[in-house]
Design a protein around this motif. Sequence first.
Motif, short mmCIF file in Angstrom:
data_model
loop_
_atom_site.label_atom_id
_atom_site.label_comp_id
_atom_site.label_asym_id
_atom_site.label_seq_id
_atom_site.Cartn_x
_atom_site.Cartn_y
_atom_site.Cartn_z
N GLN A 43 0.88 -1.76 -0.09
CA GLN A 43 0.80 -0.06 0.11
C GLN A 43 0.82 1.41 0.25
O GLN A 43 1.13 2.40 0.14
CB GLN A 43 -0.95 -0.22 0.93
CG GLN A 43 -0.36 -0.05 2.50
CD GLN A 43 0.15 -1.27 3.47
OE1 GLN A 43 0.33 -1.82 2.90
NE2 GLN A 43 0.60 -1.09 4.21
N ALA A 44 2.36 1.31 -0.03
CA ALA A 44 2.65 2.33 0.28
C ALA A 44 2.68 3.34 -0.79
O ALA A 44 1.91 2.55 -2.11
CB ALA A 44 4.51 1.94 -0.78
N THR A 45 3.08 4.49 -0.93
CA THR A 45 2.67 5.47 -1.85
C THR A 45 4.13 6.24 -1.85
O THR A 45 5.03 7.22 -0.48
CB THR A 45 1.60 7.06 -1.52
OG1 THR A 45 0.53 6.18 -1.43
CG2 THR A 45 1.20 7.64 -2.25
N LEU A 46 4.23 6.91 -2.82
CA LEU A 46 5.68 7.81 -3.30
C LEU A 46 5.19 9.14 -3.15
O LEU A 46 4.87 9.37 -3.82
CB LEU A 46 6.30 7.21 -4.21
CG LEU A 46 7.11 7.61 -5.02
CD1 LEU A 46 8.62 7.70 -3.54
CD2 LEU A 46 7.88 7.79 -6.15
N PHE A 47 5.82 9.51 -2.44
CA PHE A 47 5.70 11.69 -2.65
C PHE A 47 6.81 11.84 -3.01
O PHE A 47 7.66 11.90 -2.07
CB PHE A 47 5.42 12.26 -0.90
CG PHE A 47 3.34 11.42 -0.51
CD1 PHE A 47 2.58 12.27 -1.29
CD2 PHE A 47 3.58 10.73 0.49
CE1 PHE A 47 1.18 11.61 -0.31
CE2 PHE A 47 2.48 9.69 0.32
CZ PHE A 47 1.52 10.74 0.66
N VAL A 48 6.35 13.17 -4.40
CA VAL A 48 7.53 13.76 -4.45
C VAL A 48 7.52 14.76 -4.75
O VAL A 48 6.90 15.80 -4.52
CB VAL A 48 8.24 13.57 -6.51
CG1 VAL A 48 10.19 14.09 -6.52
CG2 VAL A 48 8.58 11.52 -5.50
N PHE A 49 8.61 15.72 -3.63
CA PHE A 49 8.42 17.27 -3.81
C PHE A 49 9.04 17.68 -4.09
O PHE A 49 10.00 17.93 -3.78
CB PHE A 49 6.71 17.53 -2.53
CG PHE A 49 8.07 17.28 -0.87
CD1 PHE A 49 8.93 17.63 0.34
CD2 PHE A 49 7.01 15.32 -0.93
CE1 PHE A 49 9.21 16.66 0.93
CE2 PHE A 49 7.44 15.22 0.57
CZ PHE A 49 8.86 16.08 1.05
N LEU A 50 9.35 19.17 -4.36
CA LEU A 50 10.18 20.44 -4.66
C LEU A 50 10.42 21.42 -3.04
O LEU A 50 9.01 21.99 -3.51
CB LEU A 50 10.10 21.05 -5.91
CG LEU A 50 11.01 22.10 -6.34
CD1 LEU A 50 12.63 21.47 -5.78
CD2 LEU A 50 10.52 22.50 -7.51
N ARG A 63 1.71 12.99 -6.48
CA ARG A 63 2.21 10.86 -5.82
C ARG A 63 1.99 10.61 -6.63
O ARG A 63 0.96 10.53 -7.37
CB ARG A 63 0.12 11.97 -4.71
CG ARG A 63 0.35 10.25 -3.99
CD ARG A 63 -1.61 10.65 -3.55
NE ARG A 63 -1.57 9.85 -1.80
CZ ARG A 63 -2.33 9.62 -3.16
NH1 ARG A 63 -2.33 8.79 -3.79
NH2 ARG A 63 -2.90 8.52 -1.43
N VAL A 64 2.25 9.28 -6.39
CA VAL A 64 2.33 8.32 -7.09
C VAL A 64 2.21 6.92 -6.38
O VAL A 64 2.96 6.45 -5.52
CB VAL A 64 3.79 7.89 -7.59
CG1 VAL A 64 3.82 6.78 -8.60
CG2 VAL A 64 4.29 9.33 -8.76
#
Length: 128
Positions: A43-50, A63-64
């Motif tokens: 159930q993991a979610t990847l968050f990428v932010f700048l 959000r992926v």
Amino acid sequence: TQPAPAVAPNEQGRTTMAAPVMADPNGYTLTIELAGGAQVAPQATLFVFLRPESGGPPVAVRRVSMPTFPLTLSLGIDDSMMGDELPGAGILVARLDGDGNVASAGAGDLQAEAPATKGKTLQLTLGE
């Protein structure tokens, strides 16, 4: 000198050379991989932010859900929190959140961050 292409195992577990990643000249391109032995919850979610170089809240977020690695993505104006053009430089953060809730931090969450420049490709490894 050109960067070496990414290396990824295929279905049979053999290593193959991936095509070189072209950077988005108007955004931030990021390749994220997992360190050997790193585990991903289903159930993991990847968050990428700048974040701005000076700190503060994120200026762009992606959000992926249920990511597979290695993963290449770009952050651009469509990911901007306020709809503004992204700054020329900042700090890119990739966070693999085990429960999928960015507001909670768990012991198994993986995070990596590095300074980044618009138009360049950055590589981060989670779990190092």
